[in-house]
Motif scaffolding. Structure first.
Motif, mmCIF file in Angstrom:
data_model
loop_
_atom_site.group_PDB
_atom_site.id
_atom_site.type_symbol
_atom_site.label_atom_id
_atom_site.label_comp_id
_atom_site.label_asym_id
_atom_site.label_seq_id
_atom_site.Cartn_x
_atom_site.Cartn_y
_atom_site.Cartn_z
ATOM 1 N N TYR A 1 8.647 -10.053 48.912
ATOM 2 C CA TYR A 1 9.404 -8.883 48.455
ATOM 3 C C TYR A 1 9.272 -7.737 49.445
ATOM 4 O O TYR A 1 10.267 -7.153 49.883
ATOM 5 N N GLU A 2 8.049 -7.407 49.808
ATOM 6 C CA GLU A 2 7.797 -6.262 50.688
ATOM 7 C C GLU A 2 8.484 -6.446 52.027
ATOM 8 O O GLU A 2 9.077 -5.520 52.570
ATOM 9 N N PHE A 3 8.406 -7.670 52.547
ATOM 10 C CA PHE A 3 8.970 -7.947 53.862
ATOM 11 C C PHE A 3 10.477 -7.717 53.857
ATOM 12 O O PHE A 3 11.016 -7.007 54.711
ATOM 13 N N VAL A 4 11.155 -8.285 52.844
ATOM 14 C CA VAL A 4 12.607 -8.139 52.795
ATOM 15 C C VAL A 4 12.985 -6.696 52.473
ATOM 16 O O VAL A 4 13.925 -6.152 53.059
ATOM 17 N N ALA A 5 12.222 -6.066 51.578
ATOM 18 C CA ALA A 5 12.537 -4.675 51.217
ATOM 19 C C ALA A 5 12.416 -3.769 52.442
ATOM 20 O O ALA A 5 13.266 -2.898 52.669
ATOM 21 N N ASP A 6 11.374 -3.996 53.260
ATOM 22 C CA ASP A 6 11.211 -3.203 54.491
ATOM 23 C C ASP A 6 12.384 -3.433 55.432
ATOM 24 O O ASP A 6 12.900 -2.489 56.032
ATOM 25 N N THR A 7 12.784 -4.706 55.545
ATOM 26 C CA THR A 7 13.904 -5.034 56.434
ATOM 27 C C THR A 7 15.167 -4.315 55.981
ATOM 28 O O THR A 7 15.880 -3.724 56.786
ATOM 29 N N VAL A 8 15.441 -4.374 54.675
ATOM 30 C CA VAL A 8 16.659 -3.752 54.162
ATOM 31 C C VAL A 8 16.612 -2.247 54.383
ATOM 32 O O VAL A 8 17.559 -1.646 54.879
ATOM 33 N N ARG A 9 15.459 -1.624 54.045
ATOM 34 C CA ARG A 9 15.360 -0.171 54.174
ATOM 35 C C ARG A 9 15.508 0.267 55.617
ATOM 36 O O ARG A 9 16.138 1.271 55.906
ATOM 37 N N SER A 10 14.902 -0.492 56.531
ATOM 38 C CA SER A 10 14.908 -0.024 57.914
ATOM 39 C C SER A 10 16.255 -0.243 58.592
ATOM 40 O O SER A 10 16.577 0.473 59.531
ATOM 41 N N SER A 11 17.057 -1.211 58.128
ATOM 42 C CA SER A 11 18.319 -1.399 58.849
ATOM 43 C C SER A 11 19.548 -1.001 58.046
ATOM 44 O O SER A 11 20.602 -0.824 58.630
ATOM 45 N N ALA A 12 19.443 -0.850 56.746
ATOM 46 C CA ALA A 12 20.609 -0.394 55.982
ATOM 47 C C ALA A 12 20.300 0.878 55.184
ATOM 48 O O ALA A 12 21.164 1.376 54.480
ATOM 49 N N GLY A 13 19.088 1.393 55.313
ATOM 50 C CA GLY A 13 18.746 2.621 54.606
ATOM 51 C C GLY A 13 18.486 2.391 53.129
ATOM 52 O O GLY A 13 18.611 1.274 52.627
ATOM 53 N N GLN A 14 18.122 3.495 52.435
ATOM 54 C CA GLN A 14 17.811 3.392 51.012
ATOM 55 C C GLN A 14 19.016 2.911 50.212
ATOM 56 O O GLN A 14 18.874 2.215 49.212
ATOM 57 N N GLU A 15 20.217 3.300 50.703
ATOM 58 C CA GLU A 15 21.434 2.884 50.002
ATOM 59 C C GLU A 15 21.612 1.375 50.032
ATOM 60 O O GLU A 15 22.218 0.787 49.137
ATOM 61 N N GLY A 16 21.080 0.781 51.085
ATOM 62 C CA GLY A 16 21.215 -0.666 51.239
ATOM 63 C C GLY A 16 20.437 -1.437 50.198
ATOM 64 O O GLY A 16 20.678 -2.633 50.001
ATOM 65 N N MET A 17 19.484 -0.760 49.521
ATOM 66 C CA MET A 17 18.671 -1.451 48.520
ATOM 67 C C MET A 17 19.503 -1.958 47.354
ATOM 68 O O MET A 17 19.061 -2.785 46.572
ATOM 69 N N PHE B 1 21.870 -3.812 47.737
ATOM 70 C CA PHE B 1 22.164 -5.200 48.075
ATOM 71 C C PHE B 1 20.901 -6.024 48.221
ATOM 72 O O PHE B 1 20.954 -7.141 48.698
ATOM 73 N N PHE B 2 19.780 -5.443 47.810
ATOM 74 C CA PHE B 2 18.515 -6.168 47.975
ATOM 75 C C PHE B 2 18.531 -7.556 47.345
ATOM 76 O O PHE B 2 18.094 -8.527 47.966
ATOM 77 N N PRO B 3 19.051 -7.698 46.088
ATOM 78 C CA PRO B 3 19.056 -9.051 45.497
ATOM 79 C C PRO B 3 19.794 -10.064 46.350
ATOM 80 O O PRO B 3 19.336 -11.197 46.520
ATOM 81 N N LEU B 4 20.916 -9.649 46.925
ATOM 82 C CA LEU B 4 21.685 -10.554 47.773
ATOM 83 C C LEU B 4 20.882 -10.955 49.004
ATOM 84 O O LEU B 4 20.745 -12.141 49.321
ATOM 85 N N VAL B 5 20.347 -9.951 49.706
ATOM 86 C CA VAL B 5 19.621 -10.228 50.947
ATOM 87 C C VAL B 5 18.386 -11.073 50.661
ATOM 88 O O VAL B 5 18.085 -12.027 51.375
ATOM 89 N N PHE B 6 17.691 -10.736 49.569
ATOM 90 C CA PHE B 6 16.476 -11.471 49.236
ATOM 91 C C PHE B 6 16.795 -12.929 48.909
ATOM 92 O O PHE B 6 16.103 -13.846 49.355
ATOM 93 N N LEU C 1 20.648 -9.378 60.076
ATOM 94 C CA LEU C 1 22.046 -9.202 60.454
ATOM 95 C C LEU C 1 22.901 -8.938 59.221
ATOM 96 O O LEU C 1 23.859 -8.170 59.270
ATOM 97 N N THR C 2 22.542 -9.561 58.097
ATOM 98 C CA THR C 2 23.221 -9.242 56.841
ATOM 99 C C THR C 2 23.105 -7.750 56.555
ATOM 100 O O THR C 2 24.084 -7.094 56.202
ATOM 101 N N CYS C 3 21.887 -7.217 56.746
ATOM 102 C CA CYS C 3 21.673 -5.786 56.516
ATOM 103 C C CYS C 3 22.492 -4.946 57.474
ATOM 104 O O CYS C 3 23.089 -3.939 57.083
ATOM 105 N N VAL C 4 22.535 -5.366 58.756
ATOM 106 C CA VAL C 4 23.288 -4.598 59.749
ATOM 107 C C VAL C 4 24.763 -4.571 59.379
ATOM 108 O O VAL C 4 25.421 -3.522 59.435
ATOM 109 N N TYR C 5 25.292 -5.713 58.942
ATOM 110 C CA TYR C 5 26.710 -5.760 58.579
ATOM 111 C C TYR C 5 26.965 -4.963 57.300
ATOM 112 O O TYR C 5 27.980 -4.284 57.185
#
Lengths: 156, 251
Positions: free
Chosen positions: B68-84, B86-91, B238-242
């Motif tokens: 969880y932490e790893f993916v959450a960090d990835t999402v936050r760092s490349s898509a910002g807090q707003e990207g969270m 989409f966390f379920p999708l990315v995870f 890359l999902t987060c970047v897109y």
């Protein structure tokens, strides 16, 4: 003030127990929790000196935890990538593969679009040539974007 | 994949889709079977791991927490807090790809992600999410993504065309990268494993050379383990970047 601190820490202790599975707990909360669990909060009421002492220790502890947390997050990622045999090679290969995929994808998409337009228009090689060139340009543009974006994107 | 060693090397054979078992007369392919296995493993880690909510986590719980932490960090760092959002999708994507890659490394298993149709389906899911959310959130302004700023009007149509091709190529590069990595890695492993079997079966002095490709197989397995993780990570990032492009379009 101490009462508030104690209440806050108790509340956070409960909160941690509920939500700890997702580790959203900050280092500070964990520090307060340690205090309540070890039962030292009761002794705190005795004097002002101890109050300040407790405060200092709390501050120091939460600072240390916060620092360690950010450090370990960074380290965890690095070690995860490098602990395996040939970590650097693997990373470089991943980067190479990524760039290759970007280029191939660009050329492929250009070719398919050109081909299909040729089918529709009947101007056989015209669109294929034009879109092949555009596809190559798009492929290189992908690589430029991938390699000169943010630092994060540069890593892979 | 371990060498099955029938003398001749057939490195492609491991990717053949065949009925694995039958449910009421309906064949279930090996690919589908392993997708079900992946689903069970991922659910097991997350559901059983988070069931206790212990203060001192068990092994399974810390595995779930780390993921969880790893993916959450990835999402936050490349898509910002707003990207969270989409966390379920990315995870889900990360766990599916990671577990598929890791399970594929076990001998005699099937690597789900070594088929481009699977990876393309995942990439298409990502890109359609980007397009749908981009238009939903930004309306027509989402098309600004294709218009680079500060370009002379003469060159603009050409560059917009290139940008469009570049955008269309995203799901392809996303899927090709994962599929090619898994395919190439498994073929290489199979070929080196086949060398071991062939040298051992040769019955001449060449038998003493057999440990060489075997050592290579061991090293490649370690490398493949890294690649399995790295490709799942690259797919997630890359999902987060897109997705970030969908959240904040425009250059």
């Amino acid at each position: 003030m101490l009462r508030a601190l104690e209440r806050a820490s108790l509340a956070s202790a409960r909160l941690i127990k509920i939500r700890f599975c997702f580790l959203e707990a900050k280092g500070v909360n964990a520090a307060l929790l340690v205090f309540t669990e070890s039962g030292q909060m009761k002794e705190v009421d005795h004097g002002n000196g101890e109050d300040r002492d407790l405060h200092e220790r709390l501050e120091r502890l939460s600072g240390a935890i916060e620092k360690k947390r950010s450090e370990s997050a960074e380290n965890a990622r690095k070690t995860a990538e490098q602990s395996a045999v040939g970590g650097e090679t693997g990373k470089a290969m991943a980067l190479g593969f990524r760039m290759l995929a970007e280029l191939i994808a660009g050329v492929l998409v250009g070719t398919v679009i050109g081909w299909q337009l040729d089918e529709w228009s009947g101007l056989s090689p015209l669109f294929l040539i034009v879109f092949l060139v555009l596809g190559v340009a798009a492929g290189f543009w992908n690589i430029v974007k991938a390699s000169s974006g943010s630092v994060r994107r540069k890593n892979f | 994949m371990a060498a099955e060693g029938e003398g001749a090397i057939d490195p492609i054979h491991q990717f053949v889709i065949a009925p694995f078992f039958h449910v009421g007369g309906l064949p279930v392919s090996n690919s589908a079977t392993f997708m079900i296995v992946i689903l069970i493993v991922a659910s097991f880690i997350m559901i059983v791991g988070t069931a206790q909510k212990a203060l001192v986590p068990s092994r399974l719980q810390s595995l779930g927490e780390v993921a969880y932490e790893f993916v959450a960090d990835t999402v936050r760092s490349s898509a910002g807090q707003e990207g969270m959002k989409f966390f379920p999708l990315v995870f889900s994507l990360f766990m599916f790809v990671l577990i598929a890659n890791l399970i594929g490394l076990i001998p005699y298993t099937f690597t789900v992600t070594s088929h481009i149709i699977i990876t393309f389906a995942l990439a298409a899911l990502v890109i359609s999410t980007v397009i749908l959310y981009g238009f939903y959130k930004n309306g027509v302004h989402f098309l600004n993504l294709f218009v680079p700023s500060g370009v002379s009007p003469v060159l603009l149509p050409l560059l917009v065309l290139i940008e469009v091709i570049s955008f269309v190529s995203r799901p392809i590069s996303l899927s090709v990268r994962l599929f090619a990595n898994m395919l190439a890695g498994h073929i290489t492993l199979k070929v080196f494993g086949g060398f071991v079997a062939m040298l051992l079966a040769s019955g001449t002095w060449a038998v003493i050379l057999a440990p060489l490709p075997f050592a290579m197989t061991v090293a490649l397995t370690a490398l493949e383990l890294l690649v399995a993780f790295l490709q799942a990570y690259v797919f997630a990032i890359l999902t987060c970047v897109y997705l970030n492009d969908a959240i904040h379009p425009g250059h």
